[in-house]
Design a protein around this motif. Structure first.
Motif, PDB file in Angstrom:
ATOM      1  N   PHE A 198      -6.002  13.099  35.116  1.00 32.38           N
ATOM      2  CA  PHE A 198      -5.804  11.680  35.416  1.00 32.38           C
ATOM      3  C   PHE A 198      -6.121  11.439  36.882  1.00 32.38           C
ATOM      4  CE2 PHE A 198      -1.584  13.630  35.879  1.00 32.38           C
ATOM      5  CZ  PHE A 198      -1.169  13.181  37.116  1.00 32.38           C
ATOM      6  N   ALA A 199      -6.527  10.213  37.178  1.00 28.34           N
ATOM      7  CA  ALA A 199      -6.968   9.861  38.526  1.00 28.34           C
ATOM      8  C   ALA A 199      -5.780   9.828  39.491  1.00 28.34           C
ATOM      9  CB  ALA A 199      -7.657   8.498  38.491  1.00 28.34           C
ATOM     10  N   PRO A 200      -6.047   9.908  40.787  1.00 23.88           N
ATOM     11  CA  PRO A 200      -4.957   9.879  41.783  1.00 23.88           C
ATOM     12  C   PRO A 200      -4.099   8.624  41.662  1.00 23.88           C
ATOM     13  CG  PRO A 200      -7.009  10.560  42.811  1.00 23.88           C
ATOM     14  CD  PRO A 200      -7.367  10.111  41.423  1.00 23.88           C
ATOM     15  N   ILE A 201      -2.778   8.821  41.741  1.00 22.34           N
ATOM     16  CA  ILE A 201      -1.800   7.733  41.675  1.00 22.34           C
ATOM     17  C   ILE A 201      -0.839   7.900  42.837  1.00 22.34           C
ATOM     18  CG2 ILE A 201       0.070   6.688  40.331  1.00 22.34           C
ATOM     19  CD1 ILE A 201      -1.326   7.876  37.823  1.00 22.34           C
ATOM     20  N   THR A 202      -0.700   6.881  43.662  1.00 20.94           N
ATOM     21  CA  THR A 202       0.268   6.919  44.760  1.00 20.94           C
ATOM     22  C   THR A 202       1.607   6.382  44.253  1.00 20.94           C
ATOM     23  OG1 THR A 202      -1.457   6.635  46.435  1.00 20.94           O
ATOM     24  CG2 THR A 202       0.810   6.129  47.092  1.00 20.94           C
ATOM     25  N   VAL A 203       2.621   7.221  44.312  1.00 22.83           N
ATOM     26  CA  VAL A 203       3.944   6.857  43.803  1.00 22.83           C
ATOM     27  C   VAL A 203       4.571   5.825  44.738  1.00 22.83           C
ATOM     28  CG1 VAL A 203       6.207   7.726  43.102  1.00 22.83           C
ATOM     29  CG2 VAL A 203       4.173   9.185  42.854  1.00 22.83           C
ATOM     30  N   ASN A 216       2.298  20.381  27.868  1.00 19.60           N
ATOM     31  CA  ASN A 216       1.495  19.630  26.913  1.00 19.60           C
ATOM     32  C   ASN A 216       2.271  19.214  25.669  1.00 19.60           C
ATOM     33  OD1 ASN A 216      -0.702  19.602  28.584  1.00 19.60           O
ATOM     34  ND2 ASN A 216      -1.719  21.354  27.625  1.00 19.60           N
ATOM     35  N   ASP A 217       3.597  19.154  25.798  1.00 16.34           N
ATOM     36  CA  ASP A 217       4.443  18.620  24.724  1.00 16.34           C
ATOM     37  C   ASP A 217       5.565  17.807  25.358  1.00 16.34           C
ATOM     38  OD1 ASP A 217       5.463  18.002  22.264  1.00 16.34           O
ATOM     39  OD2 ASP A 217       6.403  19.951  21.925  1.00 16.34           O
ATOM     40  N   SER A 218       5.196  16.900  26.259  1.00 19.08           N
ATOM     41  CA  SER A 218       6.187  16.114  26.981  1.00 19.08           C
ATOM     42  C   SER A 218       5.670  14.696  27.177  1.00 19.08           C
ATOM     43  CB  SER A 218       6.488  16.750  28.342  1.00 19.08           C
ATOM     44  OG  SER A 218       7.326  15.918  29.117  1.00 19.08           O
ATOM     45  N   SER A 219       6.480  13.729  26.742  1.00 21.75           N
ATOM     46  CA  SER A 219       6.158  12.319  26.969  1.00 21.75           C
ATOM     47  C   SER A 219       6.784  11.922  28.301  1.00 21.75           C
ATOM     48  CB  SER A 219       6.702  11.454  25.827  1.00 21.75           C
ATOM     49  OG  SER A 219       6.390  10.095  26.020  1.00 21.75           O
ATOM     50  N   ASP A 220       5.983  11.917  29.365  1.00 19.55           N
ATOM     51  CA  ASP A 220       6.522  11.754  30.707  1.00 19.55           C
ATOM     52  C   ASP A 220       5.714  10.727  31.493  1.00 19.55           C
ATOM     53  OD1 ASP A 220       4.205  13.259  31.418  1.00 19.55           O
ATOM     54  OD2 ASP A 220       5.330  15.125  31.147  1.00 19.55           O
ATOM     55  N   SER A 221       5.742  10.827  32.818  1.00 20.45           N
ATOM     56  CA  SER A 221       5.097   9.818  33.666  1.00 20.45           C
ATOM     57  C   SER A 221       3.599   9.691  33.395  1.00 20.45           C
ATOM     58  CB  SER A 221       5.314  10.153  35.145  1.00 20.45           C
ATOM     59  OG  SER A 221       6.668   9.980  35.513  1.00 20.45           O
ATOM     60  N   ARG A 222       2.976  10.723  32.845  1.00 26.67           N
ATOM     61  CA  ARG A 222       1.541  10.674  32.575  1.00 26.67           C
ATOM     62  C   ARG A 222       1.203   9.716  31.426  1.00 26.67           C
ATOM     63  NH1 ARG A 222       0.694  16.800  31.257  1.00 26.67           N
ATOM     64  NH2 ARG A 222       2.663  16.310  30.199  1.00 26.67           N
ATOM     65  N   PHE A 223       2.178   9.505  30.516  1.00 28.99           N
ATOM     66  CA  PHE A 223       1.877   8.759  29.295  1.00 28.99           C
ATOM     67  C   PHE A 223       2.764   7.530  29.094  1.00 28.99           C
ATOM     68  CE2 PHE A 223       1.311  13.378  28.530  1.00 28.99           C
ATOM     69  CZ  PHE A 223      -0.067  13.412  28.501  1.00 28.99           C
ATOM     70  N   ALA A 232       5.984   5.731  36.580  1.00 28.58           N
ATOM     71  CA  ALA A 232       6.907   6.115  37.655  1.00 28.58           C
ATOM     72  C   ALA A 232       8.323   5.668  37.323  1.00 28.58           C
ATOM     73  CB  ALA A 232       6.454   5.519  38.980  1.00 28.58           C
ATOM     74  N   VAL A 233       9.311   6.430  37.794  1.00 29.32           N
ATOM     75  CA  VAL A 233      10.724   6.186  37.477  1.00 29.32           C
ATOM     76  C   VAL A 233      11.459   5.747  38.737  1.00 29.32           C
ATOM     77  CG1 VAL A 233      12.881   7.238  36.676  1.00 29.32           C
ATOM     78  CG2 VAL A 233      10.702   7.886  35.618  1.00 29.32           C
ATOM     79  N   PRO A 234      12.160   4.610  38.715  1.00 34.48           N
ATOM     80  CA  PRO A 234      12.946   4.197  39.887  1.00 34.48           C
ATOM     81  C   PRO A 234      14.040   5.214  40.222  1.00 34.48           C
ATOM     82  CG  PRO A 234      12.711   2.387  38.315  1.00 34.48           C
ATOM     83  CD  PRO A 234      12.227   3.619  37.622  1.00 34.48           C
ATOM     84  N   VAL A 235      14.210   5.490  41.504  1.00 31.03           N
ATOM     85  CA  VAL A 235      15.238   6.449  41.917  1.00 31.03           C
ATOM     86  C   VAL A 235      16.621   5.990  41.475  1.00 31.03           C
ATOM     87  CG1 VAL A 235      16.393   7.470  43.926  1.00 31.03           C
ATOM     88  CG2 VAL A 235      13.900   7.304  43.865  1.00 31.03           C
ATOM     89  N   ASP A 236      16.873   4.661  41.457  1.00 34.00           N
ATOM     90  CA  ASP A 236      18.205   4.189  41.084  1.00 34.00           C
ATOM     91  C   ASP A 236      18.471   4.312  39.588  1.00 34.00           C
ATOM     92  OD1 ASP A 236      16.664   2.127  40.091  1.00 34.00           O
ATOM     93  OD2 ASP A 236      17.411   0.615  41.488  1.00 34.00           O
ATOM     94  N   HIS A 237      17.495   4.786  38.813  1.00 31.34           N
ATOM     95  CA  HIS A 237      17.722   5.082  37.397  1.00 31.34           C
ATOM     96  C   HIS A 237      18.181   6.524  37.190  1.00 31.34           C
ATOM     97  CE1 HIS A 237      15.774   1.667  34.933  1.00 31.34           C
ATOM     98  NE2 HIS A 237      16.025   1.214  36.148  1.00 31.34           N
ATOM     99  N   VAL A 238      18.144   7.320  38.241  1.00 33.04           N
ATOM    100  CA  VAL A 238      18.534   8.726  38.123  1.00 33.04           C
ATOM    101  C   VAL A 238      20.046   8.832  37.996  1.00 33.04           C
ATOM    102  CG1 VAL A 238      18.570  10.962  39.264  1.00 33.04           C
ATOM    103  CG2 VAL A 238      16.512   9.544  39.370  1.00 33.04           C
TER     104      VAL A 238
END
Length: 307
Positions: A198-203, A216-223, A232-238
Motif C-alpha cells: 500500500f502507498a505511503p500514509i501519514t498517520v 495476512n489474517d488480520s482485519s486492521d488499519s490496512r483494510f 487509523a485509530v484515535p488514541v482516545d479509543h485505546v
C-alpha cells in the motif's frame, strides 16, 4: 447444728470454685461451646461482607486499573491465541499506563473500533434466554463474559506524524523510510507470506496505525474503512495495554512489546509494571478486609457489654 454446717456450707463453696477454676468442668464446657458457636456465627456473618468487598474491589479495579479480556480472534497469532474450537487466551489489560503516556510502537493494545471500522472478525450470538443474558453481563464485570465485537486487539506499528507503507524488496513494512524489525510476525500455513503493498500514509496526530501479528489474517488499519486514513485509530479509543496472558495456565506469560522501529526493546513501561494493577488490587484488599474485621469485632464487643 455444727455437723449440718460442716456438711452443707463449707463444702458447697469449694465445688463452685473448682468448677470455675477448671475449664474441663461443666462451666468451662459451656463457655467453650458458646465461644465455638460465636466463632462459627461470626464467620457466616462476615462471609457476605467479604464476598461483597471482593466483588466491589474487582469492579473498581477493572473500571480504573486493569481488566481481563478474552481473545477469540486469530489475528494476533501466535502472540495471543484465539481461534474457533481452541482455548482462547485471556489477557490482563493495563488501564493505568496510558494515563501518563501515549501508546508506543510495538505495544499490543485493546481499543474500541472507531466509526470507520466494521465489526471484529468474529461474532457473538445474542442469548435468547434472559437469565443467560443476565449471567453473561454479570460475568463480564469480572472479565469472563463474552467478548465485545467492537473491541479489537492489535499491535501499534506507527504513531501520529509518522509515515507508514508496505513494503520494501524484502517484504518488510516501512515507517519513515526505515524497514521494521518484526520477529513476532506469524505466517499462517496455507496463506501467502507476502504482505499486500500500500502507498505511503501519514498517520494524523492523535491517531495510531495498528496491525495484527498474524499478518495476512488480520482485519486492521490496512483494510478497515477501506484502508488509508480511515484505518487509523484515535488514541482516545485505546482502552489499555495488554500486559499478561492470565489464562489458560499453560500460556501464563507477559505480552511482548518489542519495538519494531528499533533493534532493542521498547523504551516504554518497564517489565515490572506488568503486574502493577494486580498488585495494587491485592494490596488494597488487605486493609479493606482488616477494617471490616475491626468494625465487626467492635460491634460484637458492644453487644456483649449490653448483655
Amino acid at each position: 447444728m455444727a455437723d449440718v454446717m460442716r456438711s452443707t456450707g463449707p463444702e458447697e463453696e469449694p465445688r463452685d470454685n473448682a468448677a470455675a477454676e477448671h475449664p474441663d468442668g461443666e462451666g468451662g464446657g459451656r463457655s467453650r461451646g458458646r465461644r465455638s458457636r460465636e466463632r462459627k456465627g461470626s464467620f457466616w456473618r462476615e462471609l457476605p461482607i467479604l464476598i461483597v468487598t471482593a466483588l466491589v474491589l474487582t469492579i473498581l479495579i477493572q473500571a480504573f486499573l486493569a481488566r481481563v479480556y478474552v481473545i477469540p480472534s486469530q489475528s494476533m497469532e501466535q502472540t495471543l491465541h484465539g481461534c474457533t474450537g481452541c482455548q482462547n487466551d485471556r489477557v490482563l489489560v493495563d488501564k493505568v499506563s496510558y494515563r501518563f503516556t501515549d501508546p508506543h510502537p510495538g505495544d499490543v493494545v485493546v481499543f474500541r473500533g472507531p466509526e470507520t471500522w466494521g465489526q471484529n472478525d468474529f461474532e457473538v450470538p445474542e442469548p435468547s434466554n434472559p437469565v443467560v443474558g443476565f449471567l453473561q453481563g454479570a460475568m463480564s464485570l469480572v472479565g469472563f463474559g463474552s467478548p465485545d465485537e467492537k473491541d479489537f486487539v492489535k499491535r501499534v506499528m506507527a504513531t501520529g506524524g509518522q509515515t507508514v507503507e508496505c513494503c520494501d524488496d524484502q517484504n518488510r513494512m516501512i515507517v519513515d523510510g526505515e524497514p521494521l524489525n518484526e520477529p513476532y510476525i506469524y505466517w499462517e500455513p496455507g496463506r501467502s507470506d507476502k504482505q499486500p503493498d500500500f502507498a505511503p500514509i501519514t498517520v494524523p496526530e492523535g491517531y495510531l496505525w495498528v496491525q495484527g501479528d498474524n499478518r495476512n489474517d488480520s482485519s486492521d488499519s490496512r483494510f478497515q474503512g477501506g484502508g488509508g486514513l480511515n484505518g487509523a485509530v484515535p488514541v482516545d479509543h485505546v482502552i489499555g495495554k495488554a500486559q499478561l496472558i492470565v489464562l489458560p495456565p499453560q500460556r501464563w506469560q507477559s505480552v511482548s512489546d518489542f519495538d519494531p522501529q528499533s533493534d532493542a526493546q521498547s523504551l516504554g513501561a518497564p517489565a515490572w509494571q506488568a503486574g502493577l494493577p494486580a498488585g495494587v488490587g491485592l494490596a488494597a484488599a488487605f486493609p479493606v478486609v482488616w477494617t471490616g474485621r475491626r468494625i465487626t469485632a467492635s460491634l460484637r464487643r458492644r453487644r456483649e457489654e449490653r448483655r
